[in-house]
Design a protein around this motif. Structure first.
Motif, short mmCIF file in Angstrom:
data_model
loop_
_atom_site.label_atom_id
_atom_site.label_comp_id
_atom_site.label_asym_id
_atom_site.label_seq_id
_atom_site.Cartn_x
_atom_site.Cartn_y
_atom_site.Cartn_z
N GLY A 106 0.80 -1.22 0.00
CA GLY A 106 0.00 0.00 0.00
C GLY A 106 0.83 1.27 0.00
N HIS A 107 2.10 1.16 -0.36
CA HIS A 107 2.96 2.34 -0.47
C HIS A 107 2.95 2.80 -1.92
CE1 HIS A 107 4.24 1.62 3.59
NE2 HIS A 107 4.77 0.45 3.28
N LYS A 108 2.80 4.09 -2.12
CA LYS A 108 2.67 4.61 -3.47
C LYS A 108 4.01 4.92 -4.12
CE LYS A 108 -1.94 6.34 -2.98
NZ LYS A 108 -2.59 6.49 -1.77
N SER A 109 5.05 5.05 -3.32
CA SER A 109 6.32 5.51 -3.85
C SER A 109 7.37 4.40 -3.89
CB SER A 109 6.84 6.66 -2.97
OG SER A 109 8.18 6.92 -3.20
N LYS A 110 8.00 4.26 -5.02
CA LYS A 110 9.11 3.32 -5.17
C LYS A 110 10.27 3.76 -4.27
CE LYS A 110 11.55 3.36 -9.05
NZ LYS A 110 11.96 3.15 -10.44
N THR A 111 10.45 5.07 -4.16
CA THR A 111 11.51 5.62 -3.33
C THR A 111 11.29 5.26 -1.86
OG1 THR A 111 11.77 7.46 -4.86
CG2 THR A 111 12.69 7.76 -2.66
N HIS A 112 10.05 5.36 -1.41
CA HIS A 112 9.73 5.02 -0.01
C HIS A 112 10.06 3.56 0.26
CE1 HIS A 112 7.86 5.25 3.89
NE2 HIS A 112 7.05 4.26 3.59
N MET A 113 9.72 2.69 -0.67
CA MET A 113 10.02 1.26 -0.49
C MET A 113 11.53 1.05 -0.40
SD MET A 113 8.21 -1.50 -0.21
CE MET A 113 9.22 -2.41 0.91
N SER A 114 12.27 1.75 -1.22
CA SER A 114 13.73 1.66 -1.19
C SER A 114 14.27 2.13 0.17
CB SER A 114 14.33 2.50 -2.32
OG SER A 114 15.73 2.44 -2.28
N GLU A 115 13.70 3.21 0.69
CA GLU A 115 14.12 3.72 2.00
C GLU A 115 13.85 2.69 3.10
OE1 GLU A 115 11.74 7.27 2.16
OE2 GLU A 115 13.38 8.52 1.43
#
Length: 174
Positions: A106-115
């Motif tokens: 449910g995370h919209k950002s690829k960057t957030h997942m990477s973080e």
């Protein structure tokens, strides 16, 4: 799992106040070195973090023993690295990308997942539960076996106030 170390919170706080956070900041600086090449946001965050590190070193250099806190910070780094490696291995085995995992969580950002995967930001407990079930990874591999410095201090303070001799022997675990 909001109790885990969060680089952005440290930077926003504007100061490093203890040796453990200093060691964590040093590890975060190394992680951000790679991420800064890809993103202006991370480049700015790393610059601010490096200023905090320099200020702390100037203020605290040679005032505290660093062996135990350095060891704890290194343990955290190794744990996060092992968790990251395991998650990536299982994603690859299932032909999933980090971006697809982000969508599942449910995370919209690829960057957030990477973080999250790189330990820049802490996972939520629900994320770790989904990852455990989806990727068949034991929770012991996903949940850090250590407390934040603030939580550790709270627990030790509460144990001292209770003044229970039976608990004194267990205080070393924190």
């Amino acid at each position: 799992m909001q109790k885990a170390f969060d680089i952005e919170q440290l930077v926003e706080a504007g100061a490093i106040t203890n040796e453990l956070d200093y060691e964590r900041a040093m590890i975060a600086d190394r992680k951000l070195r790679l991420l800064a090449k890809e993103s202006v946001h991370f480049k700015k965050m790393r610059s601010r973090l490096r200023n905090l590190i320099a200020a702390y070193e100037k203020k605290e250099w040679n005032k505290q023993t660093v062996a135990d806190t350095a060891k704890l910070a290194e343990s955290e780094r190794i744990f996060i690295e092992n968790r990251k490696t395991r998650i990536k291995k299982e994603l690859k085995a299932l032909d999933l990308t980090q971006e697809q995992l982000a969508a599942i969580l449910g995370h919209k950002s690829k960057t957030h997942m990477s973080e999250l995967i790189n330990g820049v930001k802490p996972f939520q407990l629900t994320d770790l539960l989904v990852i455990s079930k989806l990727l068949k990874i034991d929770m012991k591999t996903l949940i850090p076996p250590f407390l934040s410095a603030a939580d550790r201090t709270k627990v030790l303070s509460a144990l001292q106030q209770l003044n229970n001799p039976k608990l004194e022997k267990r205080a070393w675990a924190f």
